[in-house]
Design an enzyme around this catalytic site. Structure first.
Site, mmCIF file in Angstrom:
data_model
loop_
_atom_site.group_PDB
_atom_site.id
_atom_site.type_symbol
_atom_site.label_atom_id
_atom_site.label_comp_id
_atom_site.label_asym_id
_atom_site.label_seq_id
_atom_site.Cartn_x
_atom_site.Cartn_y
_atom_site.Cartn_z
ATOM 1 N N ASP A 23 0.847 -1.188 0.000
ATOM 2 C CA ASP A 23 0.000 0.000 0.000
ATOM 3 C C ASP A 23 0.881 1.236 0.000
ATOM 4 O O ASP A 23 2.071 1.157 -0.316
ATOM 5 C CB ASP A 23 -0.941 -0.024 1.206
ATOM 6 C CG ASP A 23 -2.299 0.565 0.872
ATOM 7 O OD1 ASP A 23 -2.380 1.795 0.737
ATOM 8 O OD2 ASP A 23 -3.264 -0.204 0.738
ATOM 9 N N HIS A 48 -3.586 5.455 4.081
ATOM 10 C CA HIS A 48 -4.395 4.311 3.666
ATOM 11 C C HIS A 48 -3.809 2.980 4.130
ATOM 12 O O HIS A 48 -4.509 2.114 4.669
ATOM 13 C CB HIS A 48 -4.528 4.360 2.140
ATOM 14 C CG HIS A 48 -5.519 3.420 1.556
ATOM 15 N ND1 HIS A 48 -5.179 2.182 1.072
ATOM 16 C CD2 HIS A 48 -6.858 3.562 1.354
ATOM 17 C CE1 HIS A 48 -6.259 1.597 0.575
ATOM 18 N NE2 HIS A 48 -7.296 2.408 0.734
ATOM 19 N N SER A 77 -11.335 -1.304 -0.076
ATOM 20 C CA SER A 77 -10.025 -1.239 0.580
ATOM 21 C C SER A 77 -10.066 -1.830 1.973
ATOM 22 O O SER A 77 -9.065 -2.358 2.465
ATOM 23 C CB SER A 77 -9.553 0.209 0.685
ATOM 24 O OG SER A 77 -9.194 0.705 -0.570
#
Length: 804
Positions: free
Chosen positions: A229, A267, A471
Site C-alpha cells: 500500500d 491508507h 479497501s
C-alpha cells in the site's frame, strides 16, 4: 467373525441424552494416564511420540504419532508398565474437529426392579468399581473401569446399554471448552465487522464471526501477511511485539522503512490494522492479531517492473498472504504478460510452492470488474453509451477479488461486482463517485481501525472510525486467510480460496442498486452472486473447515541427527559445515532445527540451514552478544523464515553452516538435529458450472477444461457430472487427464432415462483406474457427445476431487 464385528461396532458410538452418537478415531492421536512418577518426556522418548496437551483435571496426556503406527505404539505403551490407562482420541463423525477424550468413568442408571445383588454381579463381571452414587437420580451410579477390564469404557458402556436391567449408560467423555474469546482492546466493541449482536445500523448478519474463530486460533507468527500500500506507520502500538514485523520494504524510497512520508499516506496503516493489528489491550485488534506483518510501501506508479518486484519480494521472503487494496486509475486496464506472470508466480511458487494467497479489492465505482455498462449522466457526456470496464488485477484468475457489504448485510452501494468476485467482506456504505449521482441516502457504519500516529492521519487519535471501501474488505479477507493458514499451514493457496468460498455466508439483498437499478443480490445455481461472490466470509466456519482438513490428513515426521564435535574456525567466513542425510521422500510441511554449540560469545556466530535444493535460511545472525553457548530449537513460530522451506523436497543432504565472524572467541558444533513433518496428502477440488448446450447428433460434442493447480500423484479420483438430457442413451462422457489418458465414464447406457447426475470413482468406474499414479497438475478435459438426433441437453456442472 460375527462376534469380532460386534466388538468393533461397540466401539463406534456412544450414548448421550438418549441419542446414539457415531464416533471416529483420530488417526494419529492417543491419550494415557501415566503412573505416579512417570514423566511425559519419558513416554514421548520411549515410544517416539509427540506430546500435544495435558488434560489436568482428567489426569490425561495426549500424544501424537504417525497414523500408521498408532495402534502398534498404543499396544507397546499398554505393555510397557508406564501407564494406568491408554485410549484412542475420538470425534463425532459429523464434527471431526470436536475432539473427545475418553476417561475411565461410566455413569449407569439401573431400572427400579434391579436388585443390589444383580447390579453388583453385572458391574463386577465387567471390571467396574463403584465411585459414587449420583445424587438426585434414583438407582444411578458412577463406576470406574479398572485396569483388569478386558474392554474400553465405550464398549463396556454400550454393553450395559443393551442390558435389560439398565435404563442409561454413558461413558464420561471430556471435550475442550470454548470460551468465545473477546479481546481486551478498548475499541474492540466498536469493531462491528469482527463481531456484533445488533444495534443502530447493524445487522447480526453483517459481521465475520471472528470471536468464535479466535477460540480456535488468533493467528501464528509463522503466517506472514504482506500488505502492499502507500505506507505503514511502524511506530503505531498495533504493530509492536516480538516478531510482528517481517521483511519491511519501501519501493518508493528504495529502502526498508515503509513509513508515511506524504501528507495523505494514511491508507496503508488502516489496511494493516484491519488485517493484523496486534492484541495490546488498547485500541483495535486485527482479524489475525497473532500473525506477522510484512509492510510494503509501493511507489504509487504501476508498471511491469513494479509488479514483478512486489511479487518477487513476497515470494523470496515467505509471505503467506498478500493484500492489495488498490487498482489503476483507468476504467479499462488489462494486465501485461509480465504482470500476469508475476501474480501467477506469487500464487503458485510463493510460500514454498504452496502459493501465496493473493487478495485484491474489487474497486469502488459500482461497475463490473470486467463487463459492459451503458453510461449516462457523466459530465461532458464522457463516457457515454456502451462502455467497457476492466479492473485487470481483480480479474486475474489467481486473485481473490473482494467486494464490500455494509453493516446492514446489504451491498455497499459503491462496490464493484461481476462473475470475478470470489467473496465479500463487511465495510462502510456510501454513494459511488461515478455517475449518474446517487441522491437517495445509503446507510451503514464505517470500519474502526488503526490510523497514522499523530495529527496527520485520518483522525488525531491514532484510530479512525470511518474507514471503508473495498479497501477495507480486502484486508479483512486477507486476515481470515491468515487464520486459515494458522490453523492448517499445509493448505495450498487454491485450497484456502475454496475454503473461503465454501464456508461463506449467503447474505441476500433483493433491493435494486440505487445508481444502476441492478438486482444482483441473489445466487445462481453454482452458488455465486455478482454482488457478493460466494458470500460474506465467515472466519469461524473457515477456520473450522481448515482444522477439519488438517485432522483428516495423515502426516509423518522424520528425524535426523549428527554429533560432529567440529571446531568452529575463529573469525573465518568459511566456517564449518555438517550435513544430515534424509532418505525419505516427500515435501516439507514444517521443520524444527535443534542445535548444541559451545561458544564463549554467540554474537560472533551466524547459523545457516541449507535444504537439499539449495534454499538457505539464516537461523541465528550474530545476535545474543556475549552470552555463552547456543542450545535451543528453531521452528516456524520462533523463526518465521523457516516457513520458506515449506514445500521443499525432503530427500537429500541438509547442511548446517556455522560461521564465526569476529576474532578471539572459539567454539564447537557439538550436535544438531532435524525434525521434519512431511506434507500430508491433500485433496484438490475444482469445478465449474458452464450451463453449456451439448450439440445434438454431433460426434465432436462439447469439451470443457478444468485446471488442477498443483502437482502430485493421484491416489484417488472422483468425477461429478450434472447433465440435463431427455435420453441419456444418446450420450458418451469421457474424461481426459493432463497426460492425455482417456477414461470413458458413460457410454450410451441408460436408454430413455432423463438426466445424468452422478459421481464416478475408482471403485465403480474401472476406466478411471488407469489414472492412478499420474500427475494431477494441468488441464483436465471433459468431453460430452450426443450421438443421436432429436433429444437435446446441456452440461450444467462438472467437477473433480483429486486425492494425492
Amino acid at each position: 467373525m460375527a462376534e469380532e464385528n460386534h466388538q468393533e461396532e461397540l466401539g463406534r458410538y456412544f450414548w448421550r441424552a438418549g441419542e446414539r452418537i457415531a464416533l471416529a478415531q483420530l488417526p494419529d492421536r492417543f491419550t494415557v494416564r501415566m503412573k505416579r512418577g512417570i514423566a511425559q518426556e519419558k513416554v514421548a522418548r520411549d515410544y517416539h511420540a509427540t506430546h500435544r496437551r495435558r488434560l489436568r483435571r482428567q489426569n490425561l496426556d495426549e500424544f501424537a504419532v504417525d497414523a500408521e503406527e498408532r495402534d502398534a505404539v498404543m499396544e507397546r505403551v499398554r505393555r510397557g508398565g508406564d501407564v494406568e490407562f491408554a485410549s484412542h482420541v475420538y470425534a463425532p463423525t459429523d464434527e471431526p474437529q470436536a475432539k473427545l477424550y475418553l476417561t475411565d468413568q461410566i455413569t449407569v442408571q439401573f431400572k427400579p426392579e434391579a436388585s443390589d445383588d444383580e447390579i453388583e454381579a453385572i458391574t463386577t463381571s465387567l471390571g467396574l468399581t463403584l465411585v459414587k452414587e449420583l445424587r438426585g437420580v434414583p438407582r444411578a451410579y458412577v463406576f470406574r473401569v479398572e485396569p483388569q477390564a478386558t474392554e474400553n469404557p465405550i464398549k463396556i458402556a454400550n454393553r450395559l446399554a443393551g442390558n435389560d436391567k439398565v435404563l442409561l449408560s454413558e461413558p464420561n467423555m471430556a471435550i475442550a471448552s470454548r470460551s468465545h474469546y473477546t479481546p481486551a482492546d478498548t475499541l474492540f466493541p466498536d469493531q462491528w465487522h469482527l463481531f456484533n449482536t445488533g444495534g443502530p445500523l447493524l445487522s447480526t448478519a453483517g459481521h465475520i464471526d471472528a470471536v468464535h474463530a479466535w477460540d480456535l486460533t488468533r493467528g501464528e507468527r509463522s503466517v506472514i501477511v504482506a500488505v502492499a500500500d502507500d505506507s505503514c506507520d511502524l511506530h503505531h502500538a498495533d504493530f509492536q511485539g516480538l516478531g510482528k514485523i517481517v521483511a519491511p520494504r519501501d519501493f518508493a524510497g528504495q529502502d526498508f522503512e515503509p513509513l508515511p512520508e506524504l501528507g495523505d499516506d494514511n491508507h496503508g496503516t488502516a489496511c494493516c490494522g484491519i488485517a493484523v493489528a496486534e492484541e495490546t489491550g488498547t485500541g483495535v485488534v486485527g482479524v489475525a492479531p497473532g500473525c506477522a506483518l510484512m509492510p510494503i510501501r509501493t511507489s504509487g506508479i504501476i508498471d511491469d517492473t513494479s509488479i514483478e518486484d512486489l511479487c518477487d519480494w513476497v515470494i523470496e521472503h515467505g509471505a503467506s498472504v498478500m493484500s492489495c487494496s488498490w487498482g489503476v486509475a483507468a476504467r479499462y486496464f488489462s494486465l501485461s504478460a509480465r504482470m500476469r506472470n508475476a501474480l501467477h508466480r506469487a500464487a503458485t511458487v510463493g510460500r514454498g510452492g504452496r502459493g501465496c494467497v493473493v487478495v485484491f479489492a474489487a474497486g469502488n465505482e459500482n461497475r463490473p470488474v470486467n463487463g459492459m455498462v451503458t453510461e449516462t449522466g457523466w459530465p461532458n457526456n464522457q463516457p457515454s453509451g456502451p462502455t467497457r470496464w476492466l479492473a485487470g488485477f481483480a480479474a486475474h484468475e489467481d486473485v481473490i477479488a473482494v467486494s464490500a457489504s455494509s453493516s446492514l448485510a446489504t451491498k455497499s452501494a459503491y462496490s464493484n461486482w461481476g462473475r470475478e468476485i470470489a467473496v465479500c467482506a463487511p465495510s462502510n456504505n456510501r454513494a459511488p463517485r461515478t455517475y449518474p449521482q446517487v441522491t437517495v441516502p445509503v446507510a451503514g457504519r464505517g470500519v474502526v481501525t488503526s490510523d497514522r500516529v499523530g495529527p496527520s492521519g485520518y483522525s488525531s487519535t491514532d484510530y479512525t472510525h470511518d474507514f471503508g471501501g473495498t479497501s477495507s474488505a480486502c484486508p479483512t479477507v486477507a486476515g481470515v486467510a491468515a487464520l486459515i493458514l494458522s490453523a492448517n499451514p499445509i493448505l495450498t493457496a487454491q485450497e484456502v480460496r475454496s475454503i473461503l468460498q465454501a464456508t461463506a455466508d449467503k447474505i441476500l439483498d433483493h433491493n435494486p442498486d440505487p445508481q444502476l437499478g441492478n438486482r444482483f443480490g441473489t445466487y445462481n445455481g453454482a452458488g455465486h452472486s455478482q454482488w457478493f461472490g460466494f458470500g460474506r466470509v465467515n472466519a469461524f466456519q473457515a477456520v473450522t473447515e481448515a482444522l477439519r482438513r488438517l485432522e483428516g490428513a495423515v502426516r509423518q515426521t522424520v528425524r535426523g541427527s549428527s554429533s560432529p564435535a567440529l571446531s568452529i574456525p575463529d573469525n573465518d567466513p568459511d566456517g564449518t559445515r555438517d550435513t544430515i542425510h534424509i532418505g525419505d521422500a516427500g515435501n516439507v510441511a514444517s521443520i524444527k532445527v535443534s542445535v548444541d554449540i559451545s561458544h564463549a560469545f554467540i554474537g560472533d556466530l551466524r547459523l545457516t540451514l541449507t535444504s537439499p535444493s539449495g534454499r538457505q535460511v539464516v537461523l541465528h545472525d550474530r545476535n545474543g552478544g556475549s552470552a555463552d553457548n547456543i542450545r535451543r530449537s528453531y521452528d516456524a513460530a520462533s523463526t518465521p523464515v523457516l516457513s520458506a522451506l515449506a514445500g521443499e523436497p525432503l530427500h537429500g543432504d541438509w547442511m548446517l553452516w556455522v560461521q564465526d565472524l569476529a576474532a578471539s572467541d572459539l567454539g564447537t558444533l557439538l550436535r544438531w538435529e532435524l525434525e521434519i513433518t512431511i506434507r500430508a496428502g491433500t485433496l484438490v477440488e475444482v469445478e465449474e458450472a458452464p450451463g453449456a448446450v451439448i450439440p445434438d447428433n454431433n460426434p465432436l460434442g462439447l469439451e470443457r477444461t478444468l485446471n488442477a493447480p498443483e502437482s502430485g500423484q493421484i491416489q484417488d479420483l472422483q468425477v461429478s457430472v450434472d447433465i440435463t438430457h431427455t435420453y441419456i442413451g444418446d450420450l458418451t462422457v469421457t474424461l481426459v487427464s493432463p497426460t492425455g489418458t482417456q477414461a470413458v465414464l458413460h457410454n450410451r447406457s441408460g436408454g430413455f432415462q432423463d438426466n445424468l447426475v452422478r459421481s464416478f470413482r475408482f471403485t465403480d468406474t474401472p476406466s478411471l483406474q488407469a489414472l492412478r499414479g499420474q500427475s494431477s497438475e494441468g488441464a483436465w478435459k471433459l468431453r460430452v457427445a450426443d450421438l443421436e438426433a432429436v433429444d437435446v441437453g446441456k452440461l450444467n456442472r462438472w467437477g473433480l476431487k483429486i486425492s494425492r
